[in-house]
Design a protein around this motif. Structure first.
Motif, PDB file in Angstrom:
ATOM      1  N   ARG A 106      36.992  33.970  42.222  1.00 30.38           N
ATOM      2  CA  ARG A 106      36.814  33.363  40.895  1.00 30.38           C
ATOM      3  C   ARG A 106      38.154  33.046  40.254  1.00 30.38           C
ATOM      4  O   ARG A 106      38.307  32.022  39.573  1.00 30.38           O
ATOM      5  CB  ARG A 106      36.002  34.305  40.003  1.00 30.38           C
ATOM      6  CG  ARG A 106      34.520  34.383  40.374  1.00 30.38           C
ATOM      7  CD  ARG A 106      33.712  35.141  39.326  1.00 30.38           C
ATOM      8  NE  ARG A 106      34.086  36.560  39.269  1.00 30.38           N
ATOM      9  CZ  ARG A 106      33.563  37.491  40.053  1.00 30.38           C
ATOM     10  NH1 ARG A 106      32.667  37.171  40.976  1.00 30.38           N
ATOM     11  NH2 ARG A 106      33.924  38.754  39.931  1.00 30.38           N
ATOM     12  N   ASN A 107      39.127  33.922  40.461  1.00 25.39           N
ATOM     13  CA  ASN A 107      40.467  33.690  39.924  1.00 25.39           C
ATOM     14  C   ASN A 107      41.070  32.416  40.532  1.00 25.39           C
ATOM     15  O   ASN A 107      41.682  31.608  39.831  1.00 25.39           O
ATOM     16  CB  ASN A 107      41.340  34.914  40.217  1.00 25.39           C
ATOM     17  CG  ASN A 107      42.755  34.772  39.714  1.00 25.39           C
ATOM     18  OD1 ASN A 107      43.596  34.193  40.383  1.00 25.39           O
ATOM     19  ND2 ASN A 107      43.025  35.327  38.540  1.00 25.39           N
ATOM     20  N   LEU A 149      39.477  29.779  41.777  1.00 30.01           N
ATOM     21  CA  LEU A 149      38.802  28.589  41.274  1.00 30.01           C
ATOM     22  C   LEU A 149      39.146  28.325  39.817  1.00 30.01           C
ATOM     23  O   LEU A 149      39.283  27.160  39.403  1.00 30.01           O
ATOM     24  CB  LEU A 149      37.299  28.744  41.471  1.00 30.01           C
ATOM     25  CG  LEU A 149      36.828  28.788  42.929  1.00 30.01           C
ATOM     26  CD1 LEU A 149      35.345  29.070  43.009  1.00 30.01           C
ATOM     27  CD2 LEU A 149      37.180  27.490  43.658  1.00 30.01           C
ATOM     28  N   ALA A 150      39.302  29.391  39.026  1.00 30.94           N
ATOM     29  CA  ALA A 150      39.681  29.219  37.623  1.00 30.94           C
ATOM     30  C   ALA A 150      41.060  28.569  37.509  1.00 30.94           C
ATOM     31  O   ALA A 150      41.289  27.690  36.668  1.00 30.94           O
ATOM     32  CB  ALA A 150      39.669  30.572  36.907  1.00 30.94           C
ATOM     33  N   THR A 203      43.983  32.982  33.704  1.00 31.91           N
ATOM     34  CA  THR A 203      42.961  33.192  34.723  1.00 31.91           C
ATOM     35  C   THR A 203      42.386  34.596  34.573  1.00 31.91           C
ATOM     36  O   THR A 203      43.056  35.491  34.057  1.00 31.91           O
ATOM     37  CB  THR A 203      43.542  33.028  36.139  1.00 31.91           C
ATOM     38  OG1 THR A 203      44.671  33.903  36.292  1.00 31.91           O
ATOM     39  CG2 THR A 203      43.986  31.595  36.391  1.00 31.91           C
ATOM     40  N   TYR A 209      41.377  40.556  38.271  1.00 35.45           N
ATOM     41  CA  TYR A 209      40.646  40.989  39.458  1.00 35.45           C
ATOM     42  C   TYR A 209      41.466  42.057  40.158  1.00 35.45           C
ATOM     43  O   TYR A 209      42.653  42.247  39.889  1.00 35.45           O
ATOM     44  CB  TYR A 209      40.408  39.812  40.417  1.00 35.45           C
ATOM     45  CG  TYR A 209      41.691  39.281  41.038  1.00 35.45           C
ATOM     46  CD1 TYR A 209      42.125  39.710  42.290  1.00 35.45           C
ATOM     47  CD2 TYR A 209      42.497  38.373  40.347  1.00 35.45           C
ATOM     48  CE1 TYR A 209      43.315  39.248  42.833  1.00 35.45           C
ATOM     49  CE2 TYR A 209      43.684  37.909  40.880  1.00 35.45           C
ATOM     50  CZ  TYR A 209      44.084  38.345  42.134  1.00 35.45           C
ATOM     51  OH  TYR A 209      45.269  37.890  42.667  1.00 35.45           O
ATOM     52  N   GLY A 214      35.077  39.035  45.399  1.00 37.13           N
ATOM     53  CA  GLY A 214      34.643  37.875  44.642  1.00 37.13           C
ATOM     54  C   GLY A 214      35.480  37.600  43.422  1.00 37.13           C
ATOM     55  O   GLY A 214      35.636  36.440  43.018  1.00 37.13           O
ATOM     56  N   GLY A 215      36.041  38.653  42.819  1.00 39.25           N
ATOM     57  CA  GLY A 215      36.883  38.452  41.650  1.00 39.25           C
ATOM     58  C   GLY A 215      38.104  37.615  41.957  1.00 39.25           C
ATOM     59  O   GLY A 215      38.509  36.758  41.152  1.00 39.25           O
TER      60      GLY A 215
END
Length: 412
Positions: free
Chosen positions: A85-86, A88-89, A73, A76, A81-82
């Motif tokens: 994204r982590n 969701l990844a 992943t 962050y 937001g990082g």
């Protein structure tokens, strides 16, 4: 041997700095006929360390007999937001067939929610393999975020998360909760109470051999200790304010606080301590879990605080470090108004209301002034309490009973 997949985005390997709940549960599940495979993100939440090389999509390790599947992943820092994204990844990668191609087919899938998307992945994997889904709720999302002021109750994101949590509760054959009163939140959502099972946090007592009894300090310093996360929910601002008051009290001149750990608020807390002139406070880096027992033996007492959020803590608390403190056989001063109180139940320390630094300072001074024999008695009481209620061998037995029950129901 039956197999359970445990999806926990932030799972820690043995020896890591942080919660190792699922490693210890998986370790002890083997005695009950279950092999657990833990699927976790490659980026360590606390430190930002990347466990995988750039070319590795995943890696399967076996650590002390427990398989860990690390999913690559993105890195962050903080909660922006990082981190989203982590999350969701991780969720997307967990659902790819090639990610889990090297692991045995599951008989049950557990999705554990610090955030709900890992649980969604667990529910979808359970549906793919036509096996029961168990939803483990460690934080009540989105209610925790609403109560902490990080989400508005009427925000669109809150509406989406509430719909998502209802879907997860209804999809689950069982919901495992860490908070003793969480059923009061879940049952009104249309879930039968018998489908909600309380399995709190615990401690691996093999890592905590019976400690030598506390002794009187030779240099006259009373060492108060905190180890754990330095985040919004940890109430450390209140602890620093209490230490400032102790400096003004004759009974507090010899008390020193060691804060061991890391988290998003640590820089601000260090700055706050400097602004208050707290020469009686020392900040130290986090340590691997295996080093905590030896470190804890250096304490005369521990401190733990939660925020003054009665709406949130009406469902209770179940913090990893609380049970480590009790296992270490030292008294604890706790600032909390949660609906449960392991310190009071064990007779292992003192409790004051949250958000009241003067009351916390006075309780710390009271513990420090106690006769050594009384502090030793409190320490023994705490140890006996976790031995009777929070050993991971016992908790794994309770989880195995849940897994066996949902499998039997599916067969019927």
């Amino acid at each position: 041997m039956k197999h359970v997949w445990i999806l926990n985005h932030y799972a820690q390997e043995p020896g890591g700095a942080g919660g190792t709940r699922h490693f210890h549960l998986a370790e002890h599940l083997q005695a009950h006929g279950w092999q657990g495979t833990i699927t976790a993100a490659s980026v360590d939440h606390a430190s930002g360390q990347q466990r995988l090389a750039a070319h590795q999509a995943q890696r399967l390790d076996t650590l002390q007999g427990v398989p860990f599947l690390w999913i690559n992943t993105p890195g962050y820092r903080g909660n922006g937001g990082g981190r989203g994204r982590n999350m969701l990844a991780y969720t997307w990668a967990a659902l790819r067939r090639r990610t889990t191609a090297g692991t045995p087919r599951p008989d049950v899938v557990i999705g554990s929610s610090v955030h709900p998307f890992a649980a969604v992945a667990g529910a979808l994997l359970a549906r793919r393999y036509k096996v029961p889904f168990v939803f483990e709720v460690r934080d009540l999302w989105p209610q925790t975020l609403v109560d902490m002021g990080r989400l508005r109750d009427d925000a669109p994101a809150t509406w989406v998360l509430r719909r998502l949590e209802r879907w997860l509760y209804r999809r689950a054959a069982r919901t495992v909760v860490l908070l003793p009163q969480a059923w009061q939140y879940i049952v009104p959502l249309g879930i039968a109470k018998e489908r909600v099972v309380w399995i709190p946090n615990g401690v691996d007592l093999s890592l905590f051999p019976r400690a030598a009894p506390a002794t009187q300090s030779q240099d006259g310093v009373f060492t108060l200790m905190y180890f754990g996360a330095h985040g919004q929910a940890n109430g450390l601002d209140n602890v620093l304010q209490a230490m400032a008051r102790l400096r003004q009290m004759p009974a507090g001149q010899h008390i020193r606080l060691r804060l061991i750990g890391d988290g998003p608020l640590k820089p601000a807390l260090v700055a706050q301590a400097e602004a208050l002139g707290l020469r009686n406070v020392v900040f130290e880096p986090p340590v691997p879990k295996a080093q905590i027992p030896a470190l804890a033996a250096q304490a005369d007492a521990f401190v733990i605080a939660v925020l003054d959020l009665p709406g949130l803590y009406r469902f209770g608390i179940s913090m990893n470090k609380l049970f480590d403190y009790l296992a270490a056989e030292r008294p604890t001063v706790m600032a909390s108004s949660a609906s449960n109180n392991p310190i009071a139940e064990a007779g292992a320390g003192l409790t004051v209301a949250p958000g009241q630094p003067q009351a916390l300072a006075e309780a710390i001074a009271q513990i420090a002034a106690m006769p050594l024999a009384e502090r030793q008695r409190m320490g023994r009481a705490g140890r006996e309490y976790v031995e009777q209620n929070h050993g991971f061998d016992q908790l794994a037995g309770r989880l195995a009973a849940v897994l066996d029950a949902v499998c039997a129901e599916q067969r019927r």
